[in-house]
Design an enzyme around this catalytic site. Structure first.
Site, PDB file in Angstrom:
ATOM      1  N   HIS A 176      -9.671  88.371  -7.737  1.00 40.51           N
ATOM      2  CA  HIS A 176      -9.019  89.357  -8.865  1.00 40.51           C
ATOM      3  C   HIS A 176      -9.930  89.772  -9.250  1.00 40.51           C
ATOM      4  CE1 HIS A 176      -6.161  90.311 -12.163  1.00 40.51           C
ATOM      5  NE2 HIS A 176      -7.196  89.446 -12.896  1.00 40.51           N
ATOM      6  N   CYS A 177     -11.797  90.017  -9.023  1.00 38.13           N
ATOM      7  CA  CYS A 177     -11.982  91.223 -10.249  1.00 38.13           C
ATOM      8  C   CYS A 177     -12.386  92.267  -9.148  1.00 38.13           C
ATOM      9  CB  CYS A 177     -13.336  90.392 -10.216  1.00 38.13           C
ATOM     10  SG  CYS A 177     -12.799  88.799 -11.304  1.00 38.13           S
ATOM     11  N   ILE A 178     -13.173  92.317  -8.341  1.00 37.95           N
ATOM     12  CA  ILE A 178     -13.411  92.842  -8.044  1.00 37.95           C
ATOM     13  C   ILE A 178     -12.871  94.374  -7.110  1.00 37.95           C
ATOM     14  CG2 ILE A 178     -16.073  93.881  -5.992  1.00 37.95           C
ATOM     15  CD1 ILE A 178     -17.033  91.306  -5.612  1.00 37.95           C
ATOM     16  N   ILE A 237     -10.249  95.482  -8.673  1.00 38.71           N
ATOM     17  CA  ILE A 237      -9.061  95.819  -9.858  1.00 38.71           C
ATOM     18  C   ILE A 237     -10.234  96.636 -10.785  1.00 38.71           C
ATOM     19  CG2 ILE A 237      -7.297  95.166 -11.023  1.00 38.71           C
ATOM     20  CD1 ILE A 237      -6.509  92.710  -9.648  1.00 38.71           C
ATOM     21  N   ASP A 238     -11.400  95.593 -10.747  1.00 38.33           N
ATOM     22  CA  ASP A 238     -11.943  95.612 -12.460  1.00 38.33           C
ATOM     23  C   ASP A 238     -12.418  97.544 -12.559  1.00 38.33           C
ATOM     24  OD1 ASP A 238     -11.206  93.405 -12.810  1.00 38.33           O
ATOM     25  OD2 ASP A 238     -13.117  91.995 -12.550  1.00 38.33           O
TER      26      ASP A 238
END
Length: 439
Positions: A269-271, A273-274
């Site tokens: 979910h992080c890399i 998207i963020d």
């Protein structure tokens, strides 16, 4: 009794909104430390599993869940009216991107409205969802103040970024250092006090914007370095140089180098998207983010590169195109040894293969059936083939996308077809490389 006293005395009821990969481990960890916790989620299927005493997150064992339930420290509901009885409310909801790669704060805003409708005076609200610097003060706080309560007097707001790492056996919610910040001195003290009672180490920073920037910087650092090795892989492939051997060699230097590894794309979910949260926010200040955007372009293109190489390999080995081929995709989770499907590059690989007309089967010991996802809904409920029956199928190529330890890689070699390895797993295991092509 003041809010700080209630927190220090473990008498403050904690509400955790969003019982996913971040929220459930946090809720259980908080309950294990002695706080009464109520979990809130709109997904009834999660409620059903919790009612059965079953954890659906690898970071939380069934035994831990049963313990906090038995101690009457943890309950859960889909009724947000229960927020009125919570003195500390923690928001752990998704922050995805739109199709146009812009921040989608719908879940944060809707959650804030629910809190505003039920919040009581003397409540601390902490956002843990990863987002751009300024979200806590510019988006969350004004919605909470629509309740009629005054920020810094009746309600207190903070930010503490989640740092979960699914499948990590060395660190968990309790042992990972926690960045904390509050909107104002009092809020900062309350956030620091609460998390100090829950986790082993708390690191307080000056503002919520700083805390938000810490989290997004961590993920941009990883995204950019992964993009670098992905690009190096493309270059070294053309030169006939093994990028994996290069990285292993460079990693022997005891200073000045940190190993990152290429792959078929980014997942989790992080890399993936963020970084785009910051590039979007930077436009407000007329600041270009060319480096970050280039990294995103490189990483996003990796599934296409893999399929292009696979197409050439199948054509050379079998004399036919992908449209007439049966491909075995190994691993659909985004990361080895977990069942986490969020933003998995395997789904993009599967889609590209389908669009090319290939017949696609998959194996994954952690994902026997593909769950519903925000994207790729066409694959919901697709089932893995039985690992014990691989030899009954005829494959034209094997594509290793996720290198789970539980896969029998020697058995894949016995299928006697080209094996495209995006994770260097065969070389790591010392297996025959006769039919293996690193991509």
């Amino acid at each position: 009794m003041s809010l700080k006293q209630a927190i220090n005395n473990f008498e403050a009821r904690v509400g955790v909104i969003g019982l996913g990969y971040v929220g459930l481990p946090l809720a259980v960890t908080t309950a294990l430390r002695g706080y009464p916790v109520t979990g809130f989620d709109i997904d009834q299927s999660k409620m059903d599993q919790l009612n059965a005493g079953k954890s659906y997150i690898g970071a939380v064992s069934d035994d831990e869940l049963v313990q906090v339930i038995g101690d009457n420290r943890f309950d859960w509901t889909t009724d947000f009216a229960g927020l009125s009885g919570c003195s500390v409310i923690i928001i752990c909801v998704p922050t995805p991107l739109t199709r146009q790669r812009e921040p989608d704060l719908t879940f944060v805003k809707n959650t804030a409205r629910e809190i505003a409708a039920h919040i009581s005076p003397g409540t601390l609200v902490v956002l843990e969802s990863t987002t751009y610097p300024g979200t806590t003060d510019e988006v969350l706080a004004p919605i909470l103040e629509s309740s009629g309560l005054v920020l810094g007097k009746d309600i207190f707001v903070g930010f503490s970024p989640e740092r979960e790492d699914p499948g990590n056996k060395c660190y968990n919610t309790k042992s990972i250092p926690k960045i904390v910040a509050g909107s104002g001195e009092v809020a900062g003290e309350l956030v620091e006090t609460f998390y100090s009672n829950v986790v082993d180490q708390v690191v307080r920073v000056s503002t919520t914007q700083t805390a938000e920037a810490v989290k997004i910087t961590e993920n941009i650092f990883r995204a950019v370095n992964i993009a670098l090795v992905n690009e190096l892989k493309l270059v070294y492939d053309e030169m006939g140089v093994d990028v994996w051997e290069v990285i292993d060699g460079a990693a022997t230097k005891p200073f000045g180098f940190m190993p990152f590894y290429p792959g078929p794309g980014l997942g989790g979910h992080c890399i993936p998207i963020d970084p785009f949260y910051l590039t979007w926010k930077a436009r407000e200040y007329d600041v270009p983010t060319r480096f970050i955007e280039l990294a995103g372009e490189i990483n996003t293109n990796m599934p296409h590169h893999v399929i292009d190489r696979l197409r050439a390999i199948v054509d050379r080995a079998c004399g036919k195109g992908l449209s007439a081929s049966h491909i075995l995709l190994v691993g659909v989770a985004y990361k080895k040894n977990v069942a986490d499907m969020r933003e998995s590059p395997s789904m993009k690989l599967m889609q590209l293969l389908d669009e090319a007309g290939a017949r696609v089967s998959y194996i994954d010991p952690h994902v026997p059936e593909i769950p519903p996802m925000r994207h790729y809904s066409q694959y919901t409920a697709r089932q893995a083939i039985d690992l014990a029956e691989l030899e009954r199928h005829r494959f034209d190529a094997v594509l290793v996308a996720t290198d789970h330890d539980a896969v029998d890689y020697a058995a894949l070699l016995d299928l006697e077809c080209p094996v495209v390895d995006t994770r260097n797993v065969f070389a790591r295991l010392g297996l025959s490389m006769t039919n293996v092509i690193k991509v």
